[in-house]
Design a protein around this motif. Structure first.
Motif, PDB file in Angstrom:
ATOM      1  N   SER A 124       0.826  -1.204   0.000  1.00  0.00           N
ATOM      2  CA  SER A 124       0.000   0.000   0.000  1.00  0.00           C
ATOM      3  C   SER A 124       0.861   1.256   0.000  1.00  0.00           C
ATOM      4  O   SER A 124       1.876   1.334   0.699  1.00  0.00           O
ATOM      5  N   LEU A 126       0.424   5.566   0.425  1.00  0.00           N
ATOM      6  CA  LEU A 126      -0.427   6.703   0.773  1.00  0.00           C
ATOM      7  C   LEU A 126       0.241   7.981   0.280  1.00  0.00           C
ATOM      8  O   LEU A 126       1.366   8.289   0.669  1.00  0.00           O
ATOM      9  N   PHE A 128      -0.134  12.018   0.305  1.00  0.00           N
ATOM     10  CA  PHE A 128      -0.820  13.098   1.010  1.00  0.00           C
ATOM     11  C   PHE A 128      -0.546  14.423   0.317  1.00  0.00           C
ATOM     12  O   PHE A 128       0.611  14.745  -0.005  1.00  0.00           O
ATOM     13  N   ALA A 152      -0.711   3.619  10.279  1.00  0.00           N
ATOM     14  CA  ALA A 152      -0.855   3.183   8.892  1.00  0.00           C
ATOM     15  C   ALA A 152       0.310   2.308   8.450  1.00  0.00           C
ATOM     16  O   ALA A 152       1.469   2.688   8.583  1.00  0.00           O
ATOM     17  N   THR A 154       1.815   1.547   5.490  1.00  0.00           N
ATOM     18  CA  THR A 154       1.818   2.054   4.128  1.00  0.00           C
ATOM     19  C   THR A 154       3.140   2.745   3.851  1.00  0.00           C
ATOM     20  O   THR A 154       3.862   3.108   4.786  1.00  0.00           O
ATOM     21  N   PRO A 156       4.605   6.057   2.909  1.00  0.00           N
ATOM     22  CA  PRO A 156       4.080   7.422   2.894  1.00  0.00           C
ATOM     23  C   PRO A 156       4.824   8.336   1.924  1.00  0.00           C
ATOM     24  O   PRO A 156       6.043   8.469   1.987  1.00  0.00           O
ATOM     25  N   THR A 201      -3.698   5.069  -2.090  1.00  0.00           N
ATOM     26  CA  THR A 201      -4.699   5.946  -1.505  1.00  0.00           C
ATOM     27  C   THR A 201      -4.166   7.368  -1.572  1.00  0.00           C
ATOM     28  O   THR A 201      -3.000   7.608  -1.242  1.00  0.00           O
ATOM     29  N   MET A 203      -4.805  11.099  -0.062  1.00  0.00           N
ATOM     30  CA  MET A 203      -5.502  11.912   0.940  1.00  0.00           C
ATOM     31  C   MET A 203      -5.168  13.375   0.684  1.00  0.00           C
ATOM     32  O   MET A 203      -3.989  13.756   0.679  1.00  0.00           O
ATOM     33  N   ILE A 337      -6.820   3.992   6.663  1.00  0.00           N
ATOM     34  CA  ILE A 337      -5.555   4.012   5.940  1.00  0.00           C
ATOM     35  C   ILE A 337      -4.846   2.673   6.016  1.00  0.00           C
ATOM     36  O   ILE A 337      -4.340   2.162   5.028  1.00  0.00           O
TER      37      ILE A 337
END
Length: 403
Positions: A124, A126, A128, A152, A154, A156, A201, A203, A337
């Motif tokens: 995964s 993420l 942002f 999370a 993930t 980042p 994902t 955000m 998340i």
């Protein structure tokens, strides 16, 4: 309008008056039990000659990247949802957020190497995208807080666009998001093209929703659809013209990412945006229980978390509850998340959500038992297979409070 500007300006000054400048200079002090968050930062900001600042609020000629590691104080010395800014430099990692390491990332190969080191077993990622009025260090420390406090699992990645971090440069910041949308699209595309990545994902907070929706819209127009690895889009207090959002949404086509909206009718920052934008409603301040929004959200399949009655913690503008309210960041962040499986017989979750006035508002096209579990478990593949794509509205009945 003058009152709205003055109120926002005064709150901003009060929040930032005591912060030291240059917190991105790595510390040599022992971490003292602190944990660390390692993130890849991609930015369209111009580099700063000061290595303790790294990037300015001006626009850069190219996309720059860096590997940044931030330490978070032990749980005994901090409150979940808050950033402990250093009172003086060097920062004390045992009690304050501190920069541990900064390394430039040059070219696609080094970015892929970072991804290989940081991609978890669930594959995964993420991404942002911060909002209006953020210095480079603001975005870095806030994202580190979100990743740490949410638990999370993930990889980042922070995308940060040029913001001058001044209340009266709202229009400059707005144009900077337009300046940055191509770079954001390229970043999303490069991450999605990596075969090791399973899901992405995105955000986006506040004004960051604009380049996010524009990048996805452009991708859909170029490729015929948004890359299927972009499974989830979280729009937190989005500073988006509601009419513009509708046109962007239609451009995503039938195969769009699952989208989640955090809204509040008590968001003072969006009230300010509403005023200077000609009185057009912002997406992040709608009441999801009334028409035409209720039917429109149902048709679009957008899940809404109405945070109107949720306390904003230290955020007097009620613009950052998604990250600062301890219950929100732990309950929603940890599951949304990180993809933690949540079942509909988890009584503690229902009690804690109800305590935040998020309780059962209204469900559309789903069993009442799914009102809490389905949206929170969105990133968990098992839960998605079990529940399918549900349309769930979290909201309070009745009229919207006055702005």
């Amino acid at each position: 309008m003058r009152r709205a500007v003055l109120l926002t300006f005064c709150v901003f000054l009060a929040a930032c008056a005591s912060r030291p400048i240059g917190v991105l200079q790595p510390t040599d002090l022992p971490l003292g039990g602190a944990s660390t968050v390692d993130m890849l930062v991609a930015t369209t900001r111009a580099p700063s000659a000061d290595k303790a600042i790294l990037f300015t609020g001006e626009r850069g000629a190219d996309l720059s990247m860096a590997d940044v590691s931030i330490s978070i104080p032990p749980a005994a010395n901090r409150e979940v949802g808050q950033i402990q800014w250093p009172r003086r430099l060097p920062a004390d990692p045992s009690r304050e957020f501190a920069t541990v390491a900064v390394s430039p990332v040059v070219g696609k190969k080094q970015a892929q190497d970072w991804l290989g080191r940081n991609l978890p077993e669930n594959r995964s990622v993420l991404i942002f995208v911060h909002g209006f009025n953020n210095r480079f260090e603001d975005a870095v420390y806030r994202f580190a807080q979100i990743v740490h406090d949410s638990g999370a699992k993930t990889a980042p990645i922070l995308f940060t666009w040029p913001s001058r971090a001044r209340i009266f440069d709202y229009l400059y910041d707005r144009e900077s998001t337009n300046f940055s949308r191509d770079a954001l699209e390229d970043l999303i595309r490069h991450v999605a093209e990596d075969r090791r990545v399973g899901e992405i994902t995105i955000m986006a907070h506040s004004m960051g929703a604009w380049p996010t929706m524009e990048a996805l819209r452009q991708m859909s127009i170029r490729d015929g659809r948004v890359n299927p690895k972009v499974r989830n889009v979280i729009l937190a207090s989005p500073d988006l013209d509601i009419d513009v959002f509708m046109t962007q949404w239609r451009s995503l086509g039938e195969h769009h990412p699952q989208t989640y909206l955090f809204s509040s009718r008590r968001d003072r920052a969006l009230n300010f945006s509403h005023t200077i934008a000609g009185g057009v409603t912002r997406l992040g301040q709608i009441d999801p229980t009334i028409e035409p929004y209720k039917s429109g959200l149902e048709r679009a399949g957008i899940t809404v978390f109405d945070m109107t009655n949720v306390e904003g913690g230290s955020d007097r503008l009620n613009h950052g509850q998604f990250a600062q309210n301890p219950e929100i960041v732990q309950i929603i962040g940890n599951r949304l998340i990180a993809g933690q499986t949540v079942t509909d017989n988890d009584p503690s979750l229902g009690e804690r959500v109800g305590g935040l006035a998020l309780g059962v508002g209204q469900t559309v096209g789903s069993a009442a038992g799914l009102v809490i579990t389905a949206p929170i478990a969105v990133l968990d593949p098992e839960s998605r297979r079990r529940y399918g794509d549900q349309v769930i509205l979290f909201g309070q009945q009745g009229e919207s409070p006055a702005n």
